[in-house]
Motif scaffolding. Structure first.
Motif, short mmCIF file in Angstrom:
data_model
loop_
_atom_site.label_atom_id
_atom_site.label_comp_id
_atom_site.label_asym_id
_atom_site.label_seq_id
_atom_site.Cartn_x
_atom_site.Cartn_y
_atom_site.Cartn_z
N UNK A 132 0.79 -1.23 0.00
CA UNK A 132 0.00 0.00 0.00
C UNK A 132 0.82 1.28 0.00
N UNK A 133 2.13 1.17 0.24
CA UNK A 133 2.94 2.37 0.40
C UNK A 133 2.94 3.23 -0.86
N UNK A 134 2.73 2.61 -2.02
CA UNK A 134 2.79 3.34 -3.28
C UNK A 134 1.48 4.06 -3.59
N UNK A 135 0.40 3.69 -2.88
CA UNK A 135 -0.91 4.27 -3.19
C UNK A 135 -0.90 5.79 -3.22
N UNK A 136 -0.35 6.39 -2.16
CA UNK A 136 -0.35 7.85 -2.09
C UNK A 136 0.68 8.48 -3.01
N UNK A 137 1.58 7.66 -3.56
CA UNK A 137 2.61 8.19 -4.45
C UNK A 137 2.15 8.24 -5.91
N UNK A 138 1.02 7.63 -6.24
CA UNK A 138 0.60 7.54 -7.64
C UNK A 138 0.47 8.89 -8.34
N UNK A 170 0.48 3.87 3.90
CA UNK A 170 -0.01 5.09 3.26
C UNK A 170 0.52 6.33 3.96
N UNK A 171 0.70 6.28 5.30
CA UNK A 171 1.21 7.44 6.02
C UNK A 171 2.69 7.67 5.73
N UNK A 172 3.50 6.60 5.84
CA UNK A 172 4.93 6.74 5.55
C UNK A 172 5.17 7.04 4.08
N UNK A 173 4.34 6.45 3.22
CA UNK A 173 4.46 6.77 1.80
C UNK A 173 4.23 8.24 1.55
N UNK A 174 3.19 8.80 2.18
CA UNK A 174 2.92 10.23 2.02
C UNK A 174 4.04 11.08 2.57
N UNK A 175 4.62 10.68 3.71
CA UNK A 175 5.72 11.42 4.31
C UNK A 175 6.93 11.43 3.39
N UNK A 176 7.27 10.28 2.83
CA UNK A 176 8.44 10.20 1.95
C UNK A 176 8.24 10.98 0.66
N UNK A 177 7.04 10.87 0.09
CA UNK A 177 6.77 11.60 -1.16
C UNK A 177 6.87 13.10 -0.94
#
Length: 430
Positions: free
Chosen positions: A16-22, A111-118
């Motif tokens: 799921x980590x990539x979801x917010x990065x799309x 999703x939270x860490x993905x958003x933070x990294x993006x």
């Protein structure tokens, strides 16, 4: 249990980590909607397609060894280890709760860490997030996992695993290509090839004395109903977070981090419910708890299917869906795994997980196609991009509401089949 649970957390986090990065990926790279769908689908599909093979590897080569090798093998071995180590019913109930709950938590952290990294660095770093967790799980496995013995010598059945992977990949590819139009030849050719491959797989497995796919388990009503329930629940879980991430970023112009934080209540609701699932199973029974989870998902998806423009309403509805997730996954895994013999704990438990991951892959394929075609049609009719996306997201959640409605039928049947017989309290006649 801690090591196995952290491994499952990592697998779901990675899904799921990539979801917010799309949206960021689509803005930086020449990627259309179909390519962006494959960013998620390719990972989930490959993982889900290799789970059956991973289960066989766990049975043949040993669960601890398989646990240390890779995602599909890791998840297969992890569930197999849980079933092999915790054989007392009450212990197994708690262990499955922990295993499922940490999976849901991993999806939330993703999703939270993905958003933070993006937001803070780059979307590219989202693909490296599982490395430190994986290293920790590997070291923990060396120190704590028991050396569970492998079963007797059996073939790995690599050609059969390849056939299953190709069939599921063809089906997913065809469903994604339908966003180019219902008459797209490549889409229907791919779906037709997938049907042939999966039919061939079924016929081959039915004629085998030691099949990779334990089809005999699907003759048990509660097992195949639990499998279908897992497929539907996974489609709702991963598609909800994907649709919500697109909605928050493209309609309300949120950053990737803000979108991830907006999804946090969904995960927190899942975590809170997961903590009390053992008591709920005791009070309601597995079938009754699953029914409650499906109702929560149906209400949440139904609210979002109206195309609401309110962020607060969206977050509350997502939290309701999140609360229903552990109420679905935990009892379904419990119902299904109760029929798995120890010598088949690898492939038997993994067949359940395969339905789960296949549901995630096909859910993304179908929901992504619904979103893309609806948005394109709305823009062609003169709607603004945010309004078109809102309508597309609403139609996507309508499709998820249909999934939840089908799951409601499954839940009612499972509740009837798993309900404990009531003791006869009538007084004997004199």
């Amino acid at each position: 249990m801690g090591v196995v649970g952290v491994a499952q957390l990592m697998v779901m986090l990675d899904s799921t980590v990539v979801n917010v990065a799309l949206p960021s990926i689509g803005a930086e790279l020449p990627a259309g909607p179909s390519a962006l769908q494959w960013t998620i689908s390719a990972n989930v599909l490959m993982y889900g397609s290799l789970l059956l093979f991973g289960g066989r590897v766990a049975d043949v080569l040993g669960r601890r060894r398989s646990f240390r090798l890779g995602a599909a093998l890791l998840s297969a071995a992890a569930l197999s280890i849980v079933l092999a180590v915790y054989q007392i019913p009450q212990q197994r109930k708690i262990a499955l709760t922990v295993w499922s709950g940490l999976g849901v938590l991993g999806a939330t952290i993703g999703v939270v860490l993905g958003g933070l990294m993006v937001t803070a660095i780059s979307w590219r770093w989202a693909f490296l997030i599982n490395i430190p967790v994986g290293v920790a799980a590997f070291v923990g496995a060396l120190r704590t996992l028991p050396a569970l013995s492998a079963t007797t010598a059996r073939p790995l059945r690599i050609p059969t695993a390849a056939l299953a992977t190709a069939g599921l990949a063809g089906l997913s590819y065809g469903l994604i290509r339908l966003q180019d139009g219902m008459t797209t030849p490549a889409a229907w050719i791919s779906i037709g090839v997938a049907a042939v491959l999966l039919t061939t797989l079924t016929m081959v497995e039915l004629s085998e004395n030691d099949p990779l796919l334990p089809l005999h388990l699907l003759r048990i009503p509660t097992y195949w109903l639990a499998s279908v329930g897992l497929l539907l629940a996974a489609a709702v879980m991963i598609s909800s977070s994907c649709l919500a991430s697109i909605y928050f970023q493209q309609v309300h112009d949120m950053s990737a981090l803000a979108a991830g934080l907006s999804l946090l209540p969904m995960g927190l609701a899942s975590l809170v419910v997961a903590l009390v699932v053992p008591k709920l199973v005791t009070a309601l029974g597995p079938g009754g708890l699953y029914l409650c989870g499906v109702v929560a998902q149906l209400i949440g998806a139904g609210v979002l299917a109206t195309g609401t423009s309110s962020v607060a309403v969206t977050i509350l509805a997502l939290a309701l869906i999140g609360a229903g997730l552990p109420s679905c996954f935990v009892p379904l895994y419990g119902i299904g795994s109760s029929h798995v013999r120890l010598q088949e704990s690898g492939v038997g438990s993994v067949l359940l997980n395969t339905f789960n991951q296949t549901g995630a892959a096909l859910g993304i394929a179908v929901i992504g196609t619904v979103l893309a075609t609806t948005t394109r049609g709305e823009i062609s009719a003169g709607a603004s991009a945010p309004d078109a996306t809102t309508t597309g997201v609403g139609h996507g959640f309508l499709a998820l509401a249909v999934c939840a409605a089908v799951a409601l039928v499954v839940a009612l049947i499972l509740r009837h089949l798993t309900r404990s017989p009531q003791p006869d309290t009538r007084q004997p006649q004199s």
